[in-house]
Design a protein around this motif. Sequence first.
Motif, PDB file in Angstrom:
ATOM      1  N   VAL A 159       0.843  -1.202   0.000  1.00 39.47           N
ATOM      2  CA  VAL A 159       0.000   0.000   0.000  1.00 39.47           C
ATOM      3  C   VAL A 159       0.871   1.241   0.000  1.00 39.47           C
ATOM      4  O   VAL A 159       0.601   2.223  -0.696  1.00 39.47           O
ATOM      5  N   SER A 160       1.951   1.199   0.775  1.00 39.68           N
ATOM      6  CA  SER A 160       2.845   2.349   0.884  1.00 39.68           C
ATOM      7  C   SER A 160       3.913   2.340  -0.198  1.00 39.68           C
ATOM      8  O   SER A 160       4.194   3.355  -0.824  1.00 39.68           O
TER       9      SER A 160
ATOM     10  N   GLY B 154       1.734   1.793  -3.856  1.00 39.97           N
ATOM     11  CA  GLY B 154       0.506   2.525  -4.106  1.00 39.97           C
ATOM     12  C   GLY B 154       0.705   3.913  -4.660  1.00 39.97           C
ATOM     13  O   GLY B 154      -0.178   4.447  -5.327  1.00 39.97           O
ATOM     14  N   HIS B 155       1.861   4.538  -4.405  1.00 37.02           N
ATOM     15  CA  HIS B 155       2.066   5.910  -4.857  1.00 37.02           C
ATOM     16  C   HIS B 155       2.342   5.971  -6.358  1.00 37.02           C
ATOM     17  O   HIS B 155       1.882   6.870  -7.050  1.00 37.02           O
TER      18      HIS B 155
ATOM     19  N   TYR C  94      -3.740   0.281  -5.186  1.00 37.53           N
ATOM     20  CA  TYR C  94      -3.522  -0.047  -3.776  1.00 37.53           C
ATOM     21  C   TYR C  94      -4.032   1.071  -2.869  1.00 37.53           C
ATOM     22  O   TYR C  94      -4.492   0.817  -1.758  1.00 37.53           O
ATOM     23  N   ARG C  95      -3.950   2.307  -3.332  1.00 44.50           N
ATOM     24  CA  ARG C  95      -4.374   3.427  -2.500  1.00 44.50           C
ATOM     25  C   ARG C  95      -5.900   3.503  -2.376  1.00 44.50           C
ATOM     26  O   ARG C  95      -6.414   4.287  -1.569  1.00 44.50           O
ATOM     27  N   GLU C  96      -6.621   2.718  -3.189  1.00 41.44           N
ATOM     28  CA  GLU C  96      -8.079   2.742  -3.157  1.00 41.44           C
ATOM     29  C   GLU C  96      -8.664   1.640  -2.277  1.00 41.44           C
ATOM     30  O   GLU C  96      -9.881   1.554  -2.112  1.00 41.44           O
TER      31      GLU C  96
ATOM     32  N   ASP D 209       1.464   4.969   7.265  1.00 43.36           N
ATOM     33  CA  ASP D 209       0.873   5.124   5.942  1.00 43.36           C
ATOM     34  C   ASP D 209      -0.217   4.082   5.709  1.00 43.36           C
ATOM     35  O   ASP D 209      -1.303   4.384   5.200  1.00 43.36           O
TER      36      ASP D 209
ATOM     37  N   VAL E 171      -4.276   4.901   5.092  1.00 42.75           N
ATOM     38  CA  VAL E 171      -4.921   4.569   3.821  1.00 42.75           C
ATOM     39  C   VAL E 171      -6.027   3.530   3.976  1.00 42.75           C
ATOM     40  O   VAL E 171      -7.091   3.655   3.371  1.00 42.75           O
TER      41      VAL E 171
END
Length: 534
Positions: free
Chosen positions: A155-156, A159-160, A166-168, A194, A198
């Motif tokens: 995710v961290s 995701g960026h 992943y950020r969703e 983070d 999220v």
Amino acid sequence: MRRDDSDILSQHGPDAARQLLRSKFGFADFLPGQAEVIAAVLAGRDALAVMPTGSGKSLLYQLPAAAGPGLVVVASPLIALMRDQLRALADKGVPAVALHSAQEDDEAMAAIDAVSTGRARLLYVSPERLAQEGTQNLLRKNRVTLFAVDEAHCVSHWGHDFRPDYRELGEIARKLGAPVLAVTATAGPRTRADIARVLFAREPEIFLRSFARPNLALAFARKRPGVKQITAFIGRAQESGIVYCGSRRMADALAADLARQGVDALPYHAGLDAYTRAAHQDAFFERKGVVMVATIAFGMGVDKADVRFIVHADPPTSIEGYYQEIGRAGRDGAPARTLTLFTPRELALRWGAPEIDPENEAAAGAYARRRAMARLCVTPACRFQTLLAEFGEASAPCGACDHCRGGPLALGRRLGARLLGWRAAAESRLLRYSAAPVDEPPSDPAPAAAPLPDAVAPAAEPLRLTVDEMRLLRALESERAALARKYRIAARRIASDATLREIARGRPKRADDPLLADVMDARTFLRVIEKAEP
């Protein structure tokens, strides 16, 4: 899960959970840390579990799925991981299916039918598939009792830039109304914060097990020419191990050189065809003494108990990546060893702080992880004590690393490490303030630095590019120059010349392709590749 479902799950108390553990999974009792997390999950509470490799993280969502009723949804990053876990669950009689991009239509339809009819207790699904409205509609029509995110550090880390879906995942979990369980073996304080921000709508319970691995002996050394360092470290005991390289070309060359030295070495990277990758992976798991020479494409899901050593022919790009990769050794609890090779020049390129927008948390986090890895290479202190401190854990010296062994003789190694750290910091300042134009690689301020090993040095005559590949290379070089001017850093810190040539030849389609592993702002380079498609 809707909150009234927690009552259904909570009827499985500790005794019932242990009975299910024995009858369905064949274990006499929980491993340390498992019972507490499963109790929270069965009670319908949100949880973040950070537990080391080999501590049984997959059971944290598999047992609730076996307990039922309802559906447990697991967001999983890799198809290979899903397949491995589906095979294991089939043996245990837990009905589980998966949805991902590599499926044939009939396989995907069968999985959808199993979910729709309630026959499936557990669904593995990629974040990209979860982001589709059709998948979310399917899940909303069924009772989702738990939403789990496996390898939650992605995710961290991904995701960026690499995999923005992943950020969703947190928003998807809120739409489903389900409690969230996030599990990972690799998350320092910044990454944990983070993940919590999220994924969770409310403050999760955090279960943090020690990152210590007392059976691992860490060692670091300045890289020397040739492969003698690696062959001497491997020894003649015919043990299984992994050698990580920074590029596909290096993996191929080093595997060939080790094979010439009598090592049963096989390459593994995303550039090999699927049949070769599968054959090499099967050999690694089935044949004694195979050494896999790989990029990070050979990563999550490597569950072989008797891996006795890990070598990094190039330093990893982050402290958390390093911890995860060495964690693939010694999963049986027996002694295992690691070696990381580096040059002061490599560390200098990571040491200096780039100009980062204070609001850009992703860039700040990536830099912090890179620099932590560089510090570990040159610390004069205990290696494992320094590593654990990066994860926020205090500890005594490990007694097994290269700085703890040898008594008074280790003083020289510690002094040498401190001197290398000073040199890397000094070179970093020279690179940062070099008078060389930012769109050209700066001259080497320290020509006495150790050269790259013969086994992994780029070929003297690089392979000739086609006209289309050369056109793409020029576009990539132009973009690199623009980024270098934007960030006011040397162009080679964006991407090396060799890396750009590899990208031009390989034309990666995704930002998580290993070809882009050491490239700053991978998504920008992907857009250049897309524009260049015929």
